[in-house]
Design a protein around this motif. Structure first.
Motif, mmCIF file in Angstrom:
data_model
loop_
_atom_site.group_PDB
_atom_site.id
_atom_site.type_symbol
_atom_site.label_atom_id
_atom_site.label_comp_id
_atom_site.label_asym_id
_atom_site.label_seq_id
_atom_site.Cartn_x
_atom_site.Cartn_y
_atom_site.Cartn_z
ATOM 1 N N LEU A 76 -21.756 -31.230 -13.695
ATOM 2 C CA LEU A 76 -20.747 -31.895 -12.864
ATOM 3 C C LEU A 76 -19.689 -32.102 -13.588
ATOM 4 O O LEU A 76 -19.249 -32.549 -14.450
ATOM 5 N N GLU A 77 -18.675 -31.587 -12.789
ATOM 6 C CA GLU A 77 -17.190 -31.880 -13.103
ATOM 7 C C GLU A 77 -16.563 -32.820 -12.334
ATOM 8 O O GLU A 77 -16.569 -32.898 -10.981
ATOM 9 N N ILE A 78 -16.234 -33.631 -12.834
ATOM 10 C CA ILE A 78 -15.841 -35.044 -12.133
ATOM 11 C C ILE A 78 -13.997 -34.878 -12.091
ATOM 12 O O ILE A 78 -13.466 -34.619 -13.338
ATOM 13 N N GLY A 79 -13.722 -34.865 -11.064
ATOM 14 C CA GLY A 79 -12.052 -34.800 -10.622
ATOM 15 C C GLY A 79 -11.976 -33.057 -10.726
ATOM 16 O O GLY A 79 -11.320 -32.579 -11.348
ATOM 17 N N VAL A 105 -17.051 -33.436 -8.044
ATOM 18 C CA VAL A 105 -16.728 -34.308 -7.129
ATOM 19 C C VAL A 105 -15.009 -34.676 -7.306
ATOM 20 O O VAL A 105 -14.710 -34.376 -8.410
ATOM 21 N N ASP A 106 -14.451 -35.091 -6.295
ATOM 22 C CA ASP A 106 -12.880 -35.121 -6.273
ATOM 23 C C ASP A 106 -12.667 -36.324 -4.876
ATOM 24 O O ASP A 106 -13.611 -36.443 -3.873
ATOM 25 N N LEU A 107 -11.624 -36.735 -5.426
ATOM 26 C CA LEU A 107 -11.295 -38.001 -4.301
ATOM 27 C C LEU A 107 -10.202 -37.464 -3.231
ATOM 28 O O LEU A 107 -10.158 -37.701 -2.130
ATOM 29 N N SER A 108 -9.894 -36.300 -3.630
ATOM 30 C CA SER A 108 -8.789 -35.603 -2.630
ATOM 31 C C SER A 108 -9.447 -34.550 -1.613
ATOM 32 O O SER A 108 -9.930 -33.446 -2.118
ATOM 33 N N MET A 138 -14.828 -33.373 -17.706
ATOM 34 C CA MET A 138 -13.723 -33.694 -17.029
ATOM 35 C C MET A 138 -12.454 -33.098 -17.568
ATOM 36 O O MET A 138 -12.150 -33.169 -18.842
ATOM 37 N N MET A 139 -11.575 -32.220 -16.798
ATOM 38 C CA MET A 139 -10.883 -31.334 -17.063
ATOM 39 C C MET A 139 -9.236 -31.621 -16.811
ATOM 40 O O MET A 139 -9.219 -31.460 -15.700
ATOM 41 N N MET A 140 -8.481 -32.116 -17.718
ATOM 42 C CA MET A 140 -7.166 -32.431 -17.408
ATOM 43 C C MET A 140 -6.881 -33.286 -16.058
ATOM 44 O O MET A 140 -6.040 -33.293 -15.510
ATOM 45 N N VAL A 141 -7.808 -34.521 -16.214
ATOM 46 C CA VAL A 141 -7.901 -35.517 -15.028
ATOM 47 C C VAL A 141 -7.704 -36.844 -15.548
ATOM 48 O O VAL A 141 -7.567 -37.700 -14.798
ATOM 49 N N HIS A 142 -7.834 -37.125 -16.782
ATOM 50 C CA HIS A 142 -8.050 -38.757 -17.374
ATOM 51 C C HIS A 142 -6.653 -39.309 -17.199
ATOM 52 O O HIS A 142 -6.418 -40.586 -16.681
ATOM 53 N N THR A 143 -5.447 -38.605 -17.130
ATOM 54 C CA THR A 143 -4.283 -39.358 -16.573
ATOM 55 C C THR A 143 -3.939 -39.414 -15.203
ATOM 56 O O THR A 143 -3.210 -40.210 -14.610
#
Length: 225
Positions: A49-52, A72-75, A108-113
């Motif tokens: 699962l890739e979040i973002g 999953v992503d919000l956009s 989670m790849m380059m999304v925590h910010t």
């Protein structure tokens, strides 16, 4: 994540220009992160699962390692590009539509910010991971990237005030990247690592990427059995 509208508005630019020709030569670009996935995620089987997941740029590498990528992503704008690369769902990273203890790997790849409450997202990642499951974080380096870091001279990064503030900002040394367009939330290194521990994840290995000053910090952790 940062506001949905912000990423919807730049999704085509992100896919066409930011991830376009030459992206793999740019430190910190998602297309350059394949070696970190090889090292930290490694070969495996079952859903990852890739979040973002954004536009799904990592799906092929995850698949090459033997996993089945799911995102999953919000956009909606970003997912429009991702749907041809992996199965996706639109979801808030802090409220995943995934059962407890159900997936063997989360990345989670380059999304925590992009996430205003990354500790809450880490708790969700831990919730959906199977006991013993692997978690991989790769993100901008807390110590050398952010509104406090001027990377205008690649050989001499200048760090100013603001590292410990932990705030959201649009301030960036460059107007050509994602952060100047959608802003970023900064977590100091200690806060980031403590959030991993507080989520019940056990760190196993760390890595950095970028030269001469690293722009990416990555880690592998596991959910306790």
């Amino acid at each position: 994540m940062a506001s949905t509208a912000a990423y919807d508005a730049i999704a085509d630019w992100y896919e066409r220009d930011f991830l376009g020709p030459g992206a793999e030569a740019t430190d910190g670009n998602p297309r350059r992160l394949g070696p970190l996935l090889d090292e930290l995620l490694g070969e495996g089987a079952g859903p990852c699962l890739e979040i973002g997941c954004g536009t799904g740029v990592h799906a092929a590498r995850v698949r090459d390692l033997g996993w089945t990528p799911v995102g999953v992503d919000l956009s909606d704008g970003m997912l429009r590009h991702a749907r041809g690369r992996l199965p996706v769902a639109r979801a808030d990273a802090a409220r995943l539509p995934v059962r407890d203890d159900s997936v063997p790997a989360v990345i989670m790849m380059m999304v925590h910010t992009d996430m205003p409450d990354y500790p809450a997202v880490l708790r969700e990642a831990a919730r959906v991971l199977r006991p013993g499951g692997v978690f991989v974080h790769a993100g901008v380096h807390p110590c050398f990237c952010g509104g406090f870091a001027d990377r205008g001279d690649p050989d001499a990064v200048v760090v100013g005030r603001g590292y410990l503030d932990g705030t959201w900002t649009r301030k960036s040394w460059s107007d050509r990247g994602v952060r100047a367009k959608v802003g970023a939330t900064h977590l100091p290194l200690a806060a980031l690592l403590n959030a991993v521990l507080d989520a019940g994840l056990v760190p196993e290995r760390f890595a950095e990427q970028g030269a001469p000053t690293p722009i990416v910090m990555a880690a592998r952790a596991r959910k306790a059995r």
